[in-house]
Write an enzyme that holds these catalytic residues in place. Sequence first.
Site, mmCIF file in Angstrom:
data_model
loop_
_atom_site.group_PDB
_atom_site.id
_atom_site.type_symbol
_atom_site.label_atom_id
_atom_site.label_comp_id
_atom_site.label_asym_id
_atom_site.label_seq_id
_atom_site.Cartn_x
_atom_site.Cartn_y
_atom_site.Cartn_z
ATOM 1 N N GLU A 125 0.820 -1.209 0.000
ATOM 2 C CA GLU A 125 0.000 0.000 0.000
ATOM 3 C C GLU A 125 0.858 1.265 0.000
ATOM 4 O OE1 GLU A 125 -2.761 -1.040 -0.683
ATOM 5 O OE2 GLU A 125 -2.735 -3.020 0.172
ATOM 6 N N THR A 126 0.828 2.000 -1.109
ATOM 7 C CA THR A 126 1.693 3.152 -1.307
ATOM 8 C C THR A 126 1.048 4.078 -2.336
ATOM 9 O OG1 THR A 126 3.666 1.794 -0.927
ATOM 10 C CG2 THR A 126 4.021 3.877 -2.036
ATOM 11 N N VAL A 127 1.345 5.385 -2.242
ATOM 12 C CA VAL A 127 1.030 6.280 -3.353
ATOM 13 C C VAL A 127 2.325 6.915 -3.848
ATOM 14 C CG1 VAL A 127 -1.301 6.780 -2.545
ATOM 15 C CG2 VAL A 127 0.564 8.323 -1.902
#
Length: 526
Positions: free
Chosen positions: A347-349
């Site tokens: 989970e990353t942007v």
Amino acid sequence: MRDFQAPGRSLVLAQGGMAATSHPLASQVAIQTLQAGGNAVDGALAAAAVLPLCEPHMCGLGGDCFALIQPGDGGAMIGLNASGRAPAGLNGADLRAQGFAQMQPTEAHSVTVPGAVAGFVTLSQDHGRLSLADAWAPAIRYAEAGVPVAPRVASDWTGKVDRLQGIARDHYLMQGAAYPLGALFKAPGQAALLSQIAKDGREAFYTGPVAQDMVDALQAAGGTHTAEDFAAQTADYVTPIAGTYRGHTLTELPPNGQGAIALLMLNILERFDMGALDPMSPEKLHIEMEAIKVAYDARTRFIADADHMTRLDHLLSPQTADQLAALIDPKRALPGPPSPTEHVHKETVYLTVVDGDGMMVSLIYSIYDSFGSGLAAPGTGILFHNRGSGFTLDEGHPNEAGPGKRPMHTIIPAMLDLPTGGRMSFGVMGGSYQAAGHARFVSNMVDYGMDPQEAMDHPRMFFEDGQTRLENRYPVESLAALRALGHQNVVHVTDPIGGSQAILRGQTGLLTGASDPRKDGCALGY
């Protein structure tokens, strides 16, 4: 050239400025900030403050960030490490004595001090043109008014409800369930906190009532965190590292991130004639998968806090690439790499912004797992990341959990210099996949002549948790061919692998943007 009769995205072309993020509202806010007189840093900070409202399971002020900045005047590239450190009371021996064999992602001991806010304030003060109050004004409005939940976000949210614990359920669930598509997600506590940080700087987050609220919540959950741990957090400038691939220069950040593994993978692939293989062929997949195995084995052994790592030169040396490439048999798969000693996440942007003066920002930002640790601060609703899950509890390992250490990090921003003189700011999301994703993205462009959008649209594969995972655009025949070569547990994945964004600035100043269809976002320019 894309097939205009098939689904797909065109490249975005502009000259004044450009942003590429994983949500349209964040891209739009970045562009509006540039048009209001801000530079690429201001635009990136504006987008970074909006994304926790658009993708609250992916990022937030309770997480970490890293950035590469290319000044518009052509000066040396700048690296910033805004990852948090473990509290002084964290000790691997103590956790082993309590019966833990691995860091537990939903326990308070997996929460390192959030580093992103220190990074944002540092970037604004040292490189921004606008005040943080101006850059964050759109995010404050969105936090108060709400952001409609986008399709990919709604899909992710539904499967992650059980991660949330205690007060976090009040902040991130709607009547006990995931926010559905189109529902308005509001975060008034974050609006107030953004305003406070914009007014008073890092002290508003790392000292005083806000910090004490976070400390109290973590101690109540069993953490060893203290007010002193928060007050000591800094963002640090670091010297980027770089390597070449067939005349193209890839720039990454040094450890504690895994950027060195992207460079190692490309060094290995350069020993093979990748361009002679069909990009969809099992033969090409096999070579790439084998390079992943040997490179990630090195990652598991060596990547750690820079103050505790001694083998960076070894990882980047041509001799190491020669030795690892020699292990690869084009006709037979190696055994799978050892299981990672740290917890794996996805989970990353990632966002990138380029302004009209040529300043480029490559910034990546994460709370590690979906909704991080699942723990939140009562006063603000800020989710605590669980980046400490990146530590190992193997005694004597350079990445062993310990006081004041930064864990091995998966999130990595990048830039690629082309032999023609252009420069591309890009990043690939997807947890551990990111180093392999950087290598594949570069190889797609260099070996197969793909443009940035084609390179990120191309189907992906990865070896993880004992599985050889392929996106479903690979035909079943490819899975059978890989099994015949000895690859283990070859499967089609149900969820897409990662995401990506990119902006290429050519010699003439023309900006070319691409945004991954695996996310809800887009590239915008003016």
